[in-house]
Design a protein around this motif. Structure first.
Motif, PDB file in Angstrom:
ATOM      1  N   UNK A 176     -20.166  89.495 -75.937  1.00  0.00           N
ATOM      2  CA  UNK A 176     -20.280  90.945 -76.100  1.00  0.00           C
ATOM      3  C   UNK A 176     -18.935  91.540 -75.697  1.00  0.00           C
ATOM      4  N   UNK A 177     -17.995  91.465 -76.606  1.00  0.00           N
ATOM      5  CA  UNK A 177     -16.594  91.773 -76.301  1.00  0.00           C
ATOM      6  C   UNK A 177     -16.386  93.211 -75.842  1.00  0.00           C
ATOM      7  N   UNK A 178     -15.586  93.354 -74.790  1.00  0.00           N
ATOM      8  CA  UNK A 178     -15.129  94.662 -74.311  1.00  0.00           C
ATOM      9  C   UNK A 178     -13.612  94.587 -74.150  1.00  0.00           C
ATOM     10  N   UNK A 179     -12.992  95.723 -73.897  1.00  0.00           N
ATOM     11  CA  UNK A 179     -11.537  95.769 -73.788  1.00  0.00           C
ATOM     12  C   UNK A 179     -11.010  95.037 -72.549  1.00  0.00           C
ATOM     13  N   UNK A 180     -11.899  94.662 -71.639  1.00  0.00           N
ATOM     14  CA  UNK A 180     -11.459  93.999 -70.406  1.00  0.00           C
ATOM     15  C   UNK A 180     -11.715  92.483 -70.425  1.00  0.00           C
ATOM     16  N   UNK A 181     -12.055  91.946 -71.591  1.00  0.00           N
ATOM     17  CA  UNK A 181     -12.383  90.516 -71.700  1.00  0.00           C
ATOM     18  C   UNK A 181     -11.283  89.611 -71.154  1.00  0.00           C
ATOM     19  N   UNK A 182     -10.046  89.971 -71.440  1.00  0.00           N
ATOM     20  CA  UNK A 182      -8.925  89.093 -71.101  1.00  0.00           C
ATOM     21  C   UNK A 182      -8.046  89.641 -69.969  1.00  0.00           C
ATOM     22  N   UNK A 183      -8.543  90.634 -69.250  1.00  0.00           N
ATOM     23  CA  UNK A 183      -7.727  91.298 -68.231  1.00  0.00           C
ATOM     24  C   UNK A 183      -7.227  90.332 -67.162  1.00  0.00           C
ATOM     25  N   UNK A 184      -8.126  89.504 -66.629  1.00  0.00           N
ATOM     26  CA  UNK A 184      -7.737  88.568 -65.566  1.00  0.00           C
ATOM     27  C   UNK A 184      -6.715  87.562 -66.067  1.00  0.00           C
ATOM     28  N   UNK A 185      -6.941  87.036 -67.267  1.00  0.00           N
ATOM     29  CA  UNK A 185      -6.016  86.057 -67.833  1.00  0.00           C
ATOM     30  C   UNK A 185      -4.671  86.701 -68.151  1.00  0.00           C
ATOM     31  N   UNK A 186      -4.687  87.926 -68.632  1.00  0.00           N
ATOM     32  CA  UNK A 186      -3.434  88.605 -68.959  1.00  0.00           C
ATOM     33  C   UNK A 186      -2.606  88.864 -67.701  1.00  0.00           C
ATOM     34  N   UNK A 187      -3.271  89.242 -66.622  1.00  0.00           N
ATOM     35  CA  UNK A 187      -2.552  89.451 -65.355  1.00  0.00           C
ATOM     36  C   UNK A 187      -1.939  88.151 -64.855  1.00  0.00           C
ATOM     37  N   UNK A 188      -2.677  87.066 -65.015  1.00  0.00           N
ATOM     38  CA  UNK A 188      -2.188  85.755 -64.590  1.00  0.00           C
ATOM     39  C   UNK A 188      -0.937  85.358 -65.371  1.00  0.00           C
ATOM     40  N   UNK A 189      -0.967  85.541 -66.684  1.00  0.00           N
ATOM     41  CA  UNK A 189       0.163  85.176 -67.532  1.00  0.00           C
ATOM     42  C   UNK A 189       1.354  86.107 -67.276  1.00  0.00           C
ATOM     43  N   UNK A 190       1.078  87.382 -67.071  1.00  0.00           N
ATOM     44  CA  UNK A 190       2.137  88.342 -66.753  1.00  0.00           C
ATOM     45  C   UNK A 190       2.868  87.923 -65.481  1.00  0.00           C
ATOM     46  N   UNK A 191       2.102  87.581 -64.457  1.00  0.00           N
ATOM     47  CA  UNK A 191       2.684  87.147 -63.184  1.00  0.00           C
ATOM     48  C   UNK A 191       3.497  85.871 -63.349  1.00  0.00           C
ATOM     49  N   UNK A 192       3.003  84.965 -64.178  1.00  0.00           N
ATOM     50  CA  UNK A 192       3.706  83.706 -64.435  1.00  0.00           C
ATOM     51  C   UNK A 192       5.056  83.967 -65.094  1.00  0.00           C
ATOM     52  N   UNK A 193       5.094  84.850 -66.074  1.00  0.00           N
ATOM     53  CA  UNK A 193       6.351  85.180 -66.750  1.00  0.00           C
ATOM     54  C   UNK A 193       7.298  85.922 -65.819  1.00  0.00           C
ATOM     55  N   UNK A 194       6.753  86.865 -65.054  1.00  0.00           N
ATOM     56  CA  UNK A 194       7.587  87.688 -64.178  1.00  0.00           C
ATOM     57  C   UNK A 194       8.257  86.859 -63.084  1.00  0.00           C
ATOM     58  N   UNK A 195       7.534  85.903 -62.535  1.00  0.00           N
ATOM     59  CA  UNK A 195       8.047  85.131 -61.402  1.00  0.00           C
ATOM     60  C   UNK A 195       8.833  83.886 -61.798  1.00  0.00           C
ATOM     61  N   UNK A 196       8.658  83.411 -63.039  1.00  0.00           N
ATOM     62  CA  UNK A 196       9.325  82.175 -63.447  1.00  0.00           C
ATOM     63  C   UNK A 196      10.296  82.378 -64.608  1.00  0.00           C
ATOM     64  N   UNK A 197       9.779  82.776 -65.756  1.00  0.00           N
ATOM     65  CA  UNK A 197      10.625  82.874 -66.959  1.00  0.00           C
ATOM     66  C   UNK A 197      11.601  84.042 -66.884  1.00  0.00           C
ATOM     67  N   UNK A 198      11.156  85.172 -66.372  1.00  0.00           N
ATOM     68  CA  UNK A 198      12.000  86.371 -66.305  1.00  0.00           C
ATOM     69  C   UNK A 198      13.283  86.148 -65.492  1.00  0.00           C
ATOM     70  N   UNK A 199      13.227  85.570 -64.291  1.00  0.00           N
ATOM     71  CA  UNK A 199      14.473  85.306 -63.554  1.00  0.00           C
ATOM     72  C   UNK A 199      15.415  84.364 -64.301  1.00  0.00           C
TER      73      UNK A 199
END
Length: 223
Positions: A176-199
């Motif tokens: 039953x899809x809502x706009x928050x389905x992937x919120x936790x996963x998106x935050x996890x991936x964002x943090x991964x990029x910010x702390x590793x790939x971005x530097x």
């Protein structure tokens, strides 16, 4: 007869010595030929890697700039993003969001991740951003299933690195899809990029060149 034998022996020794010296010279030159390329290989390999990296970045940036708005054939089909000024590029180092908010910066970062074989992170993040803007419930469900199939499920073609519990939660939520389905996963991936790939992107030669200011010539200073 003894003199003839002596002369023949000396000639034979001289011939043998000549052949030995000549053969030794060939061996020495041959060894040099083998050693010189070995010493040059490292520099050549480094230049090749840098050249190929720049080519991939340039090619990806050009394709990224042309992938949007292809409906208009007369205008925008061959549109390229404008190269940012050094001052604008330097702003990207102040915050990760500054980089993602800039079209050229986003395309450059995406190309950088592609060169590191982890472009699935930014692709998932972009898919989530598009997903959150979807208004139609039907499209929301179809997009949720596509994102799950592309990035979340086991052995997905672009599987992202998230924990098993988050994957299970997403699998339940997309029923039953809502706009928050992937919120936790998106935050996890964002943090991964910010702390590793971005530097690493900020330290890359490509980004450092964007930040370089063109030196002002003496003739220009005198005018």
């Amino acid at each position: 007869r003894g003199i003839g034998i002596g002369i023949g022996a000396r000639v034979g020794m001289q011939s043998a010595l000549f052949l030995a010296v000549r053969h030794g010279g060939r061996m020495e030159r041959g060894s040099r030929r083998r050693s010189e390329p070995e010493e040059a290989d490292k520099g050549r390999m480094k230049r090749t890697i840098i050249k190929e990296g720049k080519t991939r970045l340039s090619y990806f940036l050009q394709n990224s700039s042309n992938s949007n708005k292809r409906k208009s054939k007369k205008a925008g089909k061959h549109r390229n993003y404008f190269r940012p000024s050094p001052e604008e590029a330097q702003l990207w180092s102040e915050a990760f969001d500054e980089l993602l908010a800039n079209k050229y910066g986003l395309a450059a970062f995406r190309a950088f991740l592609k060169s590191e074989f982890c472009e699935e992170n930014i692709e998932f993040w972009l898919a989530c951003e598009d997903f959150k803007k979807t208004k139609s419930p039907q499209k929301l469900t179809s997009k949720a299933k596509k994102i799950y199939n592309d990035f979340i499920e086991k052995e997905a073609p672009k599987e992202i690195n998230i924990d098993f519990q988050t994957k299970n939660m997403i699998a339940q939520n997309i029923q039953e899809a809502t706009h928050t389905c992937f919120s936790a996963a998106q935050k996890r991936v964002y943090s991964l990029m910010e702390n590793n790939s971005y530097p690493r992107f900020l330290e890359s030669e490509f980004y450092q060149e964007l930040c370089k200011k063109t030196p002002v010539s003496r003739a220009a200073q005198g005018t």
